[in-house]
Design a protein around this motif. Structure first.
Motif, PDB file in Angstrom:
ATOM      1  N   ALA A 126       0.824  -1.284  -0.102  1.00 53.32           N
ATOM      2  CA  ALA A 126       0.138   0.109   0.175  1.00 53.32           C
ATOM      3  C   ALA A 126       0.873   1.275  -0.067  1.00 53.32           C
ATOM      4  CB  ALA A 126      -0.883  -0.164   1.221  1.00 53.32           C
ATOM      5  N   VAL A 127       2.160   1.190  -0.051  1.00 57.33           N
ATOM      6  CA  VAL A 127       3.110   2.191  -0.013  1.00 57.33           C
ATOM      7  C   VAL A 127       3.962   2.239  -1.240  1.00 57.33           C
ATOM      8  CG1 VAL A 127       3.044   2.326   2.536  1.00 57.33           C
ATOM      9  CG2 VAL A 127       4.902   1.399   1.235  1.00 57.33           C
ATOM     10  N   LYS A 128       4.482   3.453  -1.462  1.00 56.99           N
ATOM     11  CA  LYS A 128       5.398   3.543  -2.580  1.00 56.99           C
ATOM     12  C   LYS A 128       6.590   4.640  -1.960  1.00 56.99           C
ATOM     13  CE  LYS A 128       4.707   6.653  -5.717  1.00 56.99           C
ATOM     14  NZ  LYS A 128       4.494   7.287  -7.217  1.00 56.99           N
TER      15      LYS A 128
ATOM     16  N   ILE B 116       7.563   8.595   1.728  1.00 56.87           N
ATOM     17  CA  ILE B 116       6.816   7.705   1.331  1.00 56.87           C
ATOM     18  C   ILE B 116       5.424   8.413   1.237  1.00 56.87           C
ATOM     19  CG2 ILE B 116       5.464   5.800   2.344  1.00 56.87           C
ATOM     20  CD1 ILE B 116       7.936   5.259   3.976  1.00 56.87           C
ATOM     21  N   GLU B 117       4.684   7.745   0.090  1.00 50.19           N
ATOM     22  CA  GLU B 117       3.281   8.088  -0.099  1.00 50.19           C
ATOM     23  C   GLU B 117       2.483   6.898  -0.096  1.00 50.19           C
ATOM     24  OE1 GLU B 117       0.760  10.668  -3.487  1.00 50.19           O
ATOM     25  OE2 GLU B 117       2.909  10.416  -3.824  1.00 50.19           O
ATOM     26  N   THR B 118       1.252   6.974   0.488  1.00 52.84           N
ATOM     27  CA  THR B 118       0.541   5.638   0.517  1.00 52.84           C
ATOM     28  C   THR B 118      -0.569   5.699  -0.592  1.00 52.84           C
ATOM     29  OG1 THR B 118      -1.379   6.827   1.958  1.00 52.84           O
ATOM     30  CG2 THR B 118       0.440   5.628   2.984  1.00 52.84           C
ATOM     31  N   ASN B 119      -1.084   4.638  -0.586  1.00 53.66           N
ATOM     32  CA  ASN B 119      -2.321   4.381  -1.759  1.00 53.66           C
ATOM     33  C   ASN B 119      -3.356   5.200  -1.802  1.00 53.66           C
ATOM     34  OD1 ASN B 119      -3.266   2.758   0.395  1.00 53.66           O
ATOM     35  ND2 ASN B 119      -3.442   1.014  -0.964  1.00 53.66           N
ATOM     36  N   ASP B 120      -3.628   5.678  -0.450  1.00 55.84           N
ATOM     37  CA  ASP B 120      -4.687   6.673  -0.243  1.00 55.84           C
ATOM     38  C   ASP B 120      -4.192   8.174  -0.366  1.00 55.84           C
ATOM     39  OD1 ASP B 120      -3.505   6.722   2.232  1.00 55.84           O
ATOM     40  OD2 ASP B 120      -5.610   5.850   3.360  1.00 55.84           O
TER      41      ASP B 120
ATOM     42  N   ILE C 256      10.506  -2.567   4.514  1.00 56.59           N
ATOM     43  CA  ILE C 256      11.199  -1.570   3.319  1.00 56.59           C
ATOM     44  C   ILE C 256      11.675  -2.887   2.402  1.00 56.59           C
ATOM     45  CG2 ILE C 256      13.248  -0.386   2.437  1.00 56.59           C
ATOM     46  CD1 ILE C 256      11.064   1.281   3.993  1.00 56.59           C
ATOM     47  N   ALA C 257      12.283  -4.109   2.600  1.00 58.60           N
ATOM     48  CA  ALA C 257      12.418  -4.982   1.890  1.00 58.60           C
ATOM     49  C   ALA C 257      11.060  -5.588   1.121  1.00 58.60           C
ATOM     50  CB  ALA C 257      13.238  -5.947   2.479  1.00 58.60           C
TER      51      ALA C 257
END
Length: 110
Positions: free
Chosen positions: A48-50, A72-76, A98-99
């Motif tokens: 859910a994160v990038k 970090i940016e989340t899917n929402d 992170i992995a």
């Protein structure tokens, strides 16, 4: 295409200030079951994160001062920061999370 503008981001504090001014305001915390956004108590899975960007900092005299800052940016749409040390002093919860993240970029500062 926008011209590349170099910013002074040589310390973790200056880097955090720049990222916060760009909307990365959540201070994420690694938990056993994922990444928590403390302001909402919502837990995000690695899927859910990038990781939009990351920055490494090395201590000049002490290897224990090595740290890494993740943007970090989340899917929402929640944007925030996560800090860890790296090497043998890294937090195992953060390292595992992170992995498992599928999407990680390294972009140039704009």
């Amino acid at each position: 295409m926008e011209p590349f503008v170099k910013e002074e981001m040589t310390t973790i504090v200056s880097c955090m200030n720049t990222l916060q001014s760009r909307g990365f305001t959540e201070n994420f915390v690694a938990k056993e079951n994922g990444l928590e956004a403390p302001s909402t108590k919502k837990i995000y899975s690695p899927a859910a994160v990038k990781i939009v960007n990351f920055y490494r900092f090395e201590g000049e005299s002490d290897p224990a001062d090595n740290s890494i800052l993740y943007a970090i940016e989340t899917n929402d749409g929640v944007k925030g920061l996560l800090i860890d040390s790296y090497g043998h002093t890294a937090n195992p919860k953060i390292s595992k999370f992170i992995a498992d993240v599928q999407e990680m970029e390294k972009t140039r500062a704009k």
